[in-house]
Structures are given as C-alpha cells and as structure tokens.
Design a protein around this motif. Structure first.
Motif, PDB file in Angstrom:
ATOM      1  N   LEU A 148       0.830  -1.199   0.000  1.00  0.00           N
ATOM      2  CA  LEU A 148       0.000   0.000   0.000  1.00  0.00           C
ATOM      3  C   LEU A 148       0.870   1.258   0.000  1.00  0.00           C
ATOM      4  CD1 LEU A 148      -2.948   1.016   0.146  1.00  0.00           C
ATOM      5  CD2 LEU A 148      -2.720   0.974   2.636  1.00  0.00           C
ATOM      6  N   ALA A 149       1.920   1.258   0.805  1.00  0.00           N
ATOM      7  CA  ALA A 149       2.833   2.410   0.857  1.00  0.00           C
ATOM      8  C   ALA A 149       3.555   2.599  -0.478  1.00  0.00           C
ATOM      9  CB  ALA A 149       3.849   2.228   1.987  1.00  0.00           C
ATOM     10  N   ILE A 150       4.019   1.512  -1.077  1.00  0.00           N
ATOM     11  CA  ILE A 150       4.703   1.590  -2.377  1.00  0.00           C
ATOM     12  C   ILE A 150       3.744   2.115  -3.443  1.00  0.00           C
ATOM     13  CG2 ILE A 150       5.741   0.193  -4.225  1.00  0.00           C
ATOM     14  CD1 ILE A 150       6.937  -1.559  -1.925  1.00  0.00           C
ATOM     15  N   SER A 151       2.506   1.647  -3.424  1.00  0.00           N
ATOM     16  CA  SER A 151       1.501   2.131  -4.375  1.00  0.00           C
ATOM     17  C   SER A 151       1.220   3.620  -4.168  1.00  0.00           C
ATOM     18  CB  SER A 151       0.195   1.348  -4.241  1.00  0.00           C
ATOM     19  OG  SER A 151       0.354   0.042  -4.709  1.00  0.00           O
ATOM     20  N   ALA A 152       1.176   4.052  -2.920  1.00  0.00           N
ATOM     21  CA  ALA A 152       0.921   5.470  -2.627  1.00  0.00           C
ATOM     22  C   ALA A 152       2.045   6.346  -3.168  1.00  0.00           C
ATOM     23  CB  ALA A 152       0.751   5.673  -1.124  1.00  0.00           C
ATOM     24  N   VAL A 153       3.290   5.924  -2.984  1.00  0.00           N
ATOM     25  CA  VAL A 153       4.430   6.682  -3.511  1.00  0.00           C
ATOM     26  C   VAL A 153       4.371   6.696  -5.039  1.00  0.00           C
ATOM     27  CG1 VAL A 153       6.953   6.721  -3.731  1.00  0.00           C
ATOM     28  CG2 VAL A 153       5.899   6.321  -1.497  1.00  0.00           C
ATOM     29  N   GLY A 154       4.071   5.559  -5.635  1.00  0.00           N
ATOM     30  CA  GLY A 154       3.937   5.497  -7.092  1.00  0.00           C
ATOM     31  C   GLY A 154       2.854   6.427  -7.600  1.00  0.00           C
ATOM     32  N   THR A 155       1.732   6.452  -6.908  1.00  0.00           N
ATOM     33  CA  THR A 155       0.629   7.344  -7.286  1.00  0.00           C
ATOM     34  C   THR A 155       1.045   8.805  -7.171  1.00  0.00           C
ATOM     35  OG1 THR A 155      -0.989   5.682  -6.607  1.00  0.00           O
ATOM     36  CG2 THR A 155      -1.765   7.962  -6.764  1.00  0.00           C
ATOM     37  N   LEU A 156       1.786   9.137  -6.126  1.00  0.00           N
ATOM     38  CA  LEU A 156       2.301  10.498  -5.969  1.00  0.00           C
ATOM     39  C   LEU A 156       3.155  10.890  -7.172  1.00  0.00           C
ATOM     40  CD1 LEU A 156       2.892  13.082  -4.251  1.00  0.00           C
ATOM     41  CD2 LEU A 156       4.863  11.810  -3.348  1.00  0.00           C
ATOM     42  N   PHE A 157       4.051   9.998  -7.599  1.00  0.00           N
ATOM     43  CA  PHE A 157       4.910  10.294  -8.745  1.00  0.00           C
ATOM     44  C   PHE A 157       4.110  10.427 -10.036  1.00  0.00           C
ATOM     45  CE2 PHE A 157       8.605   8.684  -6.207  1.00  0.00           C
ATOM     46  CZ  PHE A 157       9.339   9.854  -6.261  1.00  0.00           C
ATOM     47  N   VAL A 158       3.143   9.563 -10.257  1.00  0.00           N
ATOM     48  CA  VAL A 158       2.352   9.625 -11.486  1.00  0.00           C
ATOM     49  C   VAL A 158       1.518  10.907 -11.530  1.00  0.00           C
ATOM     50  CG1 VAL A 158       0.464   8.542 -12.778  1.00  0.00           C
ATOM     51  CG2 VAL A 158       2.299   7.127 -11.857  1.00  0.00           C
ATOM     52  N   ILE A 159       0.807  11.206 -10.456  1.00  0.00           N
ATOM     53  CA  ILE A 159      -0.054  12.393 -10.445  1.00  0.00           C
ATOM     54  C   ILE A 159       0.776  13.676 -10.521  1.00  0.00           C
ATOM     55  CG2 ILE A 159      -1.649  13.748  -9.022  1.00  0.00           C
ATOM     56  CD1 ILE A 159      -2.851  11.036  -8.114  1.00  0.00           C
ATOM     57  N   SER A 160       1.860  13.750  -9.764  1.00  0.00           N
ATOM     58  CA  SER A 160       2.673  14.969  -9.797  1.00  0.00           C
ATOM     59  C   SER A 160       3.371  15.135 -11.152  1.00  0.00           C
ATOM     60  CB  SER A 160       3.676  14.994  -8.645  1.00  0.00           C
ATOM     61  OG  SER A 160       4.548  13.897  -8.700  1.00  0.00           O
ATOM     62  N   SER A 161       3.701  14.040 -11.824  1.00  0.00           N
ATOM     63  CA  SER A 161       4.264  14.121 -13.178  1.00  0.00           C
ATOM     64  C   SER A 161       3.247  14.716 -14.134  1.00  0.00           C
ATOM     65  CB  SER A 161       4.660  12.734 -13.690  1.00  0.00           C
ATOM     66  OG  SER A 161       5.663  12.171 -12.919  1.00  0.00           O
ATOM     67  N   GLY A 192       3.373  -2.470  -5.823  1.00  0.00           N
ATOM     68  CA  GLY A 192       2.579  -2.379  -4.596  1.00  0.00           C
ATOM     69  C   GLY A 192       1.319  -3.216  -4.669  1.00  0.00           C
ATOM     70  N   TRP A 193       0.638  -3.154  -5.781  1.00  0.00           N
ATOM     71  CA  TRP A 193      -0.589  -3.938  -5.971  1.00  0.00           C
ATOM     72  C   TRP A 193      -0.278  -5.436  -5.892  1.00  0.00           C
ATOM     73  CZ3 TRP A 193      -5.160  -2.232  -5.199  1.00  0.00           C
ATOM     74  CH2 TRP A 193      -6.283  -2.814  -5.757  1.00  0.00           C
ATOM     75  N   SER A 194       0.853  -5.837  -6.472  1.00  0.00           N
ATOM     76  CA  SER A 194       1.271  -7.248  -6.427  1.00  0.00           C
ATOM     77  C   SER A 194       1.545  -7.686  -4.994  1.00  0.00           C
ATOM     78  CB  SER A 194       2.530  -7.458  -7.267  1.00  0.00           C
ATOM     79  OG  SER A 194       2.286  -7.138  -8.610  1.00  0.00           O
ATOM     80  N   LEU A 195       2.214  -6.840  -4.223  1.00  0.00           N
ATOM     81  CA  LEU A 195       2.491  -7.172  -2.826  1.00  0.00           C
ATOM     82  C   LEU A 195       1.202  -7.220  -2.011  1.00  0.00           C
ATOM     83  CD1 LEU A 195       5.699  -5.029  -2.229  1.00  0.00           C
ATOM     84  CD2 LEU A 195       5.550  -7.520  -2.485  1.00  0.00           C
ATOM     85  N   MET A 196       0.303  -6.275  -2.259  1.00  0.00           N
ATOM     86  CA  MET A 196      -0.965  -6.253  -1.526  1.00  0.00           C
ATOM     87  C   MET A 196      -1.766  -7.535  -1.749  1.00  0.00           C
ATOM     88  SD  MET A 196      -2.024  -2.281  -2.225  1.00  0.00           S
ATOM     89  CE  MET A 196      -3.657  -2.397  -1.510  1.00  0.00           C
ATOM     90  N   HIS A 197      -1.602  -8.124  -2.925  1.00  0.00           N
ATOM     91  CA  HIS A 197      -2.323  -9.354  -3.254  1.00  0.00           C
ATOM     92  C   HIS A 197      -1.441 -10.604  -3.110  1.00  0.00           C
ATOM     93  CE1 HIS A 197      -4.986  -6.345  -5.025  1.00  0.00           C
ATOM     94  NE2 HIS A 197      -5.928  -7.219  -4.744  1.00  0.00           N
ATOM     95  N   ALA A 198      -0.211 -10.438  -2.597  1.00  0.00           N
ATOM     96  CA  ALA A 198       0.734 -11.550  -2.414  1.00  0.00           C
ATOM     97  C   ALA A 198       0.816 -12.404  -3.670  1.00  0.00           C
ATOM     98  CB  ALA A 198       0.343 -12.390  -1.198  1.00  0.00           C
ATOM     99  N   SER A 199       0.970 -11.740  -4.809  1.00  0.00           N
ATOM    100  CA  SER A 199       0.840 -12.411  -6.102  1.00  0.00           C
ATOM    101  C   SER A 199       2.168 -12.596  -6.826  1.00  0.00           C
ATOM    102  CB  SER A 199      -0.101 -11.600  -6.991  1.00  0.00           C
ATOM    103  OG  SER A 199      -0.125 -12.128  -8.290  1.00  0.00           O
ATOM    104  N   PRO A 200       2.613 -13.847  -6.992  1.00  0.00           N
ATOM    105  CA  PRO A 200       3.805 -14.075  -7.807  1.00  0.00           C
ATOM    106  C   PRO A 200       3.560 -13.715  -9.273  1.00  0.00           C
ATOM    107  CG  PRO A 200       2.876 -16.176  -7.072  1.00  0.00           C
ATOM    108  CD  PRO A 200       2.106 -15.088  -6.406  1.00  0.00           C
ATOM    109  N   ALA A 201       2.335 -13.932  -9.767  1.00  0.00           N
ATOM    110  CA  ALA A 201       2.012 -13.537 -11.145  1.00  0.00           C
ATOM    111  C   ALA A 201       2.119 -12.023 -11.285  1.00  0.00           C
ATOM    112  CB  ALA A 201       0.615 -14.015 -11.522  1.00  0.00           C
TER     113      ALA A 201
END
Length: 130
Positions: free
Chosen positions: A26-39, A84-93
């Motif tokens: 969730l934290a990694i996704s939030a940082v990623g979202t910050l970078f995308v929106i601010s870009s 972040g989404w992958s970690l939140m879902h514990a997804s190897p795929a």
C-alpha cells in the motif's frame, strides 16, 4: 485480461499474505501514485500525451518535482503501483508482470531519453540564435 484479474486467478504466496506485506504494498503504491499524479500536473495534458513527438514542447524541459527527484517519474511511479498492488495481493504472477512492465519501461527510456534531450537541446539552441 487485466492485471488484477491475472493476479487474482493465480495462487498467492502464502508467506506474503500478511498485514506487513499488504501495508508495504500500500505504501509503495501510494508513492507510485504520488509520482504519477505529480508528473501529470508538472507536464500537463499535452506534455503527458506525446506533445513532444508532435512538436508541441514545453517552454523548457521540466526539472521541478518529481523530475528533480527521479528521472522518468511517471514510468517508475506506474511500476511502483504495479509492484505495490502485487504485494498487496501476495501475487507471484503480479510480481512477474511488474518485472515485464519494468523491463518495457527500461527499454522505452533507452530510446525516449536521448530523444527528449535532443529535442530540448535543439529548442534551446533555436531560442538562443533568435
């Protein structure tokens, strides 16, 4: 099939299916979202959606936040969202798909980076000669 559907249709990494991994994702996704929106806010609609490829350039190359922190923040922010989404879902795929995204963006940057530098170098040279 979407990224989320691909993740949810595959087995989870049971050892990663815990609160610590979820909140890290969730934290990694939030940082990623910050970078995308601010870009997007720094570049605007035209600068974000291929304006430089059609000769619609900014006055000068953007170097303010988030570009002052990270080269290609929209690409790496998007990659962070996938991670972040992958970690939140514990997804190897999801982790595998995130690696594919990261490799794709790395290849794109190899071509786009020099192109962007060159068009803004030419623009700056043209402005100085007037």
């Amino acid at each position: 099939m979407s990224f989320t559907e691909a993740m949810k249709s595959q087995p989870k990494l049971e050892g990663w299916d815990c609160h610590w991994t979820y909140y890290s994702g969730l934290a990694i996704s939030a940082v990623g979202t910050l970078f995308v929106i601010s870009s997007f806010l720094a570049l605007g609609f035209t600068g974000t959606f291929l304006g430089d490829y059609f000769g619609i350039l900014m006055e000068e190359k953007v170097t303010s936040f988030p570009f002052s922190v990270l080269d290609n923040p929209m690409y790496w922010g998007s990659t962070a969202i996938y991670l972040g989404w992958s970690l939140m879902h514990a997804s190897p795929a999801g982790l595998l798909l995130t690696a594919v995204v990261a490799i794709s963006y790395t290849i794109a940057v190899l071509y786009e980076g020099p192109f962007t530098e060159e068009i803004y170098r030419r623009k700056q040279k043209g402005v100085k000669s007037k």
